[in-house]
Design a protein around this motif. Sequence first.
Motif, PDB file in Angstrom:
ATOM      1  N   HIS A  19     -14.620   1.445  -2.798  1.00  0.00           N
ATOM      2  CA  HIS A  19     -13.588   1.604  -1.760  1.00  0.00           C
ATOM      3  C   HIS A  19     -14.208   2.051  -0.438  1.00  0.00           C
ATOM      4  N   ARG A  28     -14.103   0.322   3.420  1.00  0.00           N
ATOM      5  CA  ARG A  28     -13.553   1.022   4.584  1.00  0.00           C
ATOM      6  C   ARG A  28     -14.584   1.152   5.710  1.00  0.00           C
ATOM      7  N   ALA A  56      -8.660  -1.708   3.878  1.00  0.00           N
ATOM      8  CA  ALA A  56      -8.847  -1.629   2.433  1.00  0.00           C
ATOM      9  C   ALA A  56      -7.878  -0.643   1.802  1.00  0.00           C
ATOM     10  N   SER A  57      -7.417  -0.986   0.614  1.00  0.00           N
ATOM     11  CA  SER A  57      -6.533  -0.094  -0.123  1.00  0.00           C
ATOM     12  C   SER A  57      -6.831  -0.212  -1.615  1.00  0.00           C
ATOM     13  N   MET A  58      -6.331   0.754  -2.379  1.00  0.00           N
ATOM     14  CA  MET A  58      -6.504   0.749  -3.825  1.00  0.00           C
ATOM     15  C   MET A  58      -5.136   0.857  -4.480  1.00  0.00           C
ATOM     16  N   HIS A  77      -8.628  -3.251  -6.077  1.00  0.00           N
ATOM     17  CA  HIS A  77      -9.053  -3.056  -4.693  1.00  0.00           C
ATOM     18  C   HIS A  77      -8.553  -4.225  -3.849  1.00  0.00           C
ATOM     19  N   GLU A 128      -5.472   7.572  -2.728  1.00  0.00           N
ATOM     20  CA  GLU A 128      -6.497   6.533  -2.864  1.00  0.00           C
ATOM     21  C   GLU A 128      -7.882   7.169  -2.830  1.00  0.00           C
ATOM     22  N   PRO A 182     -11.599   7.784  -4.002  1.00  0.00           N
ATOM     23  CA  PRO A 182     -12.664   7.119  -4.749  1.00  0.00           C
ATOM     24  C   PRO A 182     -13.099   7.953  -5.949  1.00  0.00           C
TER      25      PRO A 182
END
Length: 245
Positions: A97, A101, A107-109, A138, A165, A167
């Motif tokens: 992640h 970014r 970006a997102s999870m 992801h 979100e 990591p």
Amino acid sequence: MRDNLVRDSLVRDNATALYRQIADRLREEIAAGRFEPSGRLPSESEIGIRFAVSRVTVRLALDRLEAEGLIERRKGKGTFTAGKRVRHPLDRLRSFHESLRLQGLNASMRHLSAGMTVTPPDLTGAFGPRCLEVRRLHLVDGEPVALGRSLLSPDLEGVDWAAGERPVYAILREVTGQPVVGADVEVKAEAAGAAVAEPLGGTAGMPVLVMIRRSFFADGTCADHAVFHVRPERYSFVLSHRWEG
């Protein structure tokens, strides 16, 4: 990219066809990097609104750019500048992640699941007979790019993995007090099964890149064992070397 949607005028009585004018305008913007970092162009409908033309005219313009090798169309995903790929450096210790970014991507999870499972034989020495399995999707610009599966110590079962979100590396440091200091990484290609293809928006048998990563704490113990199934169309793994002397 929303500023691209402001109505843009064309010369209607010009001998140059409208679609060629649109293609020329988009070509200039591609060269100027206007659609970076994702590389995604507005939809046909959005381009049509911008230039006040029909979708047929827009498609003719995009056909021209595609023939020139400047764009690529992905069914159900949109139109992208050709060759624009997400780059994942293998010579730096970063979470999946975080790597997205730091490239300026949206970006997102998405949390999928977290629960106990039987530990694979080669990891029982690290985690015992049962370990925690965490699955996350992801995304970039809301589109899935990778399915991640992490196997972790059962001591982490109490973590609220669906919150935020965060990591995995950040959670490991927060809970254990130890930073991840190293990782062994393997990358290969394979055909995805249905359980992998479906979350990625594809079909069984689709090609995927597979990154297998085993991470370590400073004392040499295994921090996590992660497998990422990655859509290869716009993703590449990069390893850089520098000579010293």
